[in-house]
Design an enzyme around this catalytic site. Structure first.
Site, PDB file in Angstrom:
ATOM      1  N   PHE A 159      -6.177  -5.761 -10.361  1.00  0.00           N
ATOM      2  CA  PHE A 159      -7.562  -5.780  -9.898  1.00  0.00           C
ATOM      3  C   PHE A 159      -7.575  -5.319  -8.448  1.00  0.00           C
ATOM      4  O   PHE A 159      -7.015  -5.972  -7.569  1.00  0.00           O
ATOM      5  CB  PHE A 159      -8.229  -7.160 -10.008  1.00  0.00           C
ATOM      6  CG  PHE A 159      -9.687  -7.071  -9.625  1.00  0.00           C
ATOM      7  CD1 PHE A 159     -10.642  -6.694 -10.555  1.00  0.00           C
ATOM      8  CD2 PHE A 159     -10.097  -7.289  -8.317  1.00  0.00           C
ATOM      9  CE1 PHE A 159     -11.981  -6.540 -10.200  1.00  0.00           C
ATOM     10  CE2 PHE A 159     -11.434  -7.132  -7.944  1.00  0.00           C
ATOM     11  CZ  PHE A 159     -12.372  -6.765  -8.894  1.00  0.00           C
ATOM     12  N   ASP A 246      -1.541  -4.422  -1.768  1.00  0.00           N
ATOM     13  CA  ASP A 246      -2.934  -4.861  -1.718  1.00  0.00           C
ATOM     14  C   ASP A 246      -2.931  -6.373  -1.492  1.00  0.00           C
ATOM     15  O   ASP A 246      -2.755  -7.159  -2.422  1.00  0.00           O
ATOM     16  CB  ASP A 246      -3.654  -4.503  -3.020  1.00  0.00           C
ATOM     17  CG  ASP A 246      -5.117  -4.960  -2.995  1.00  0.00           C
ATOM     18  OD1 ASP A 246      -5.495  -5.731  -2.083  1.00  0.00           O
ATOM     19  OD2 ASP A 246      -5.883  -4.560  -3.896  1.00  0.00           O
ATOM     20  N   LYS A 287     -11.316  -9.643   2.755  1.00  0.00           N
ATOM     21  CA  LYS A 287     -11.700 -11.045   2.574  1.00  0.00           C
ATOM     22  C   LYS A 287     -11.510 -11.920   3.815  1.00  0.00           C
ATOM     23  O   LYS A 287     -12.349 -11.943   4.704  1.00  0.00           O
ATOM     24  CB  LYS A 287     -10.952 -11.633   1.372  1.00  0.00           C
ATOM     25  CG  LYS A 287     -11.329 -10.976   0.036  1.00  0.00           C
ATOM     26  CD  LYS A 287     -10.687 -11.706  -1.119  1.00  0.00           C
ATOM     27  CE  LYS A 287     -10.778 -10.970  -2.447  1.00  0.00           C
ATOM     28  NZ  LYS A 287     -11.927 -11.264  -3.246  1.00  0.00           N
TER      29      LYS A 287
END
Ligand code: PLP
Length: 439
Positions: A159, A246, A287
């Protein structure tokens, strides 16, 4: 438009509704918002530290942290203070001009994570896109791959966000179907399978990069075997392929280290052990880079890679704006000042040990897995079942908010500012709720 006439679509005295109940808020979203999410039915109106409150004033533990964005806790005063004071001074200049915050932030973050340069963006998906573009450009201009031939290796069940290119290499049918045509140039291999990586590297000379999540969060908190990331990086070095980490979800102390791929960054966690250091060639953050206060993401790399980007190649109106820069500095300082990596490590050990013992005596919980405070429990039911959702509804009733990642997996990721007493309270809510559910 003649205000008041039948032709006018908008009344001149248009007002915004006052929300007085959760039911009303849900109805408004349902009627006027696109149905691109399926939220747990709880309407939050306030947050502070590890807690959130709904419209009716009921208090909950937040055990999701906005998918690991609110690592520093809700409305952290230092982060909010930095944001407010910058908002009163200068908000946005675009990159048409310099601003006096961006360079400070770029230096601070680059030195903290151990890279030469940072490229600022806003959302995680944008940062992933940036990393993909950067690695392709490097492949053509430095590695010497023929134009338009570059391939990027990705993992099954990844994802990385929602853009057209990113969903092109997703294997989630819900995220992909009817959004084609898709972007070419990606080779998908099994996660946590070094042989598959080696085969892919050996069978194609045009590989630019290997893009990987150090832990697959959305897939259900899949932690790869010890040593996988290091060995994967070594294979990339051997084949002159960029290793892209990531860390949008795993970064900024979530897994008990500043980064899950902790390289030569100045990690504050003295408990750093287990997985050997792996220095990514390209690091993607998002985030918690802002503590969840503002959309801030970034791509970091050394000069030999980052310098392929020239003026006009890439950008964003909001990327690197002064509010983002001051919020990110404050958010990273909080991580250091409050020892969040260490706290995440220590509390994560307690969490997994308590829930592993519980799993042994409770048929509904098959196992618990994770690192630091990024954990999941596997429920003894099928992926298609609604059991995880039903448990999350009961957890909500008992004052703890979590969300399934699949029908039988619940992710647990509280803010890292949680203390041991609060964690023990949460563990007892989880155990009690699941035990009641069993009966
Ligand atoms: N990469 C990873 C590993 C993620 O977990 C996410 C979001 O959950 C993203 C990228 C996308 O981030 P955003 O939702 O900010 O675009």
């Amino acid at each position: 438009c003649l205000v008041g006439s039948e032709m006018c679509i908008r009344d001149s005295t248009m007002t915004v509704d006052t929300i007085t109940s959760s039911k009303q808020a849900i109805e408004l979203e349902d009627k006027y918002g696109a149905h691109n999410y399926h939220p747990l039915p709880v309407v939050l109106a306030k947050g502070e530290g590890v807690h959130v409150w709904d419209v009716e004033g009921k208090k909950y533990y937040d055990f999701l942290s906005a998918y690991s964005a609110v690592n520093q806790g809700h409305c952290h005063p230092k982060i909010v203070g930095a944001m407010n004071s910058q908002a009163e001074t200068l908000t946005l200049t675009s990159r048409a001009f310099y601003n006096d915050m961006l360079g400070k932030y770029e230096k601070f973050a680059s030195e903290l994570f151990g890279f030469d340069k940072l490229l600022p963006m806003n959302t995680g998906a944008e940062a992933v896109e940036t990393a993909l573009k950067l690695s392709r450009k490097w492949a053509y201009e430095v590695k010497g791959i023929a134009e338009n031939e570059a391939q990027i290796i990705v993992c099954e069940n990844n994802f990385h966000g929602r853009t057209t290119t990113i969903i092109s290499f997703s294997n989630d049918p819900v995220a992909r179907k009817n959004f084609g045509p898709y972007t070419d140039g990606f080779i998908k291999i099994e996660y946590d399978n070094l042989q598959a990586l080696e085969n892919a590297l050996n069978s194609n000379k045009n590989i630019a990069a290997f893009l990987v999540e150090p832990i697959q969060g959305e897939a259900g908190v899949y932690v790869p075997s010890d040593g996988y990331l290091k060995a994967a990086k070594d294979l990339c070095v051997k084949h002159n392929v960029l290793f892209i980490a990531d860390e949008v979800q795993t970064g900024i102390a979530r897994t008990g280290r500043l980064l899950a791929t902790c390289g030569d960054c100045s990690c504050v966690n003295k408990n750093c052990s287990g997985e050997p250091d792996v220095k990514a060639d390209i690091l993607i953050l998002g985030k918690a880079l802002s503590g969840g206060a503002y959309p801030v993401s970034a791509v970091l790399a050394n000069d030999d890679i980052m310098n392929v980007i020239k003026p006009g190649n890439h950008g964003s109106t909001f990327g690197g704006n002064p509010i983002a820069a001051s919020v990110a500095i404050a958010a990273l300082e909080v991580v250091q000042e409050e020892n969040l990596a260490e706290n995440s490590y220590v509390l994560g050990e307690i969490f997994r040990s308590e829930l592993s013992s519980f799993a042994k005596e409770n048929d509904l919980v098959k196992s618990v897995r994770g690192k630091g405070l990024l954990n999941a429990i596997l429920i003894n039911d099928t992926e298609e079942s609604s059991t995880a959702w039903d448990i999350c509804m009961k957890l909500r009733d008992n004052g703890l908010l979590a969300k399934p990642t699949h029908g039988n997996i619940i992710r647990f990721a509280p803010p890292l500012v949680m203390n041991k007493e609060q964690l023990m309270d949460c563990i007892s809510i989880i155990k009690k709720t699941i035990s009641e559910f069993n009966n």
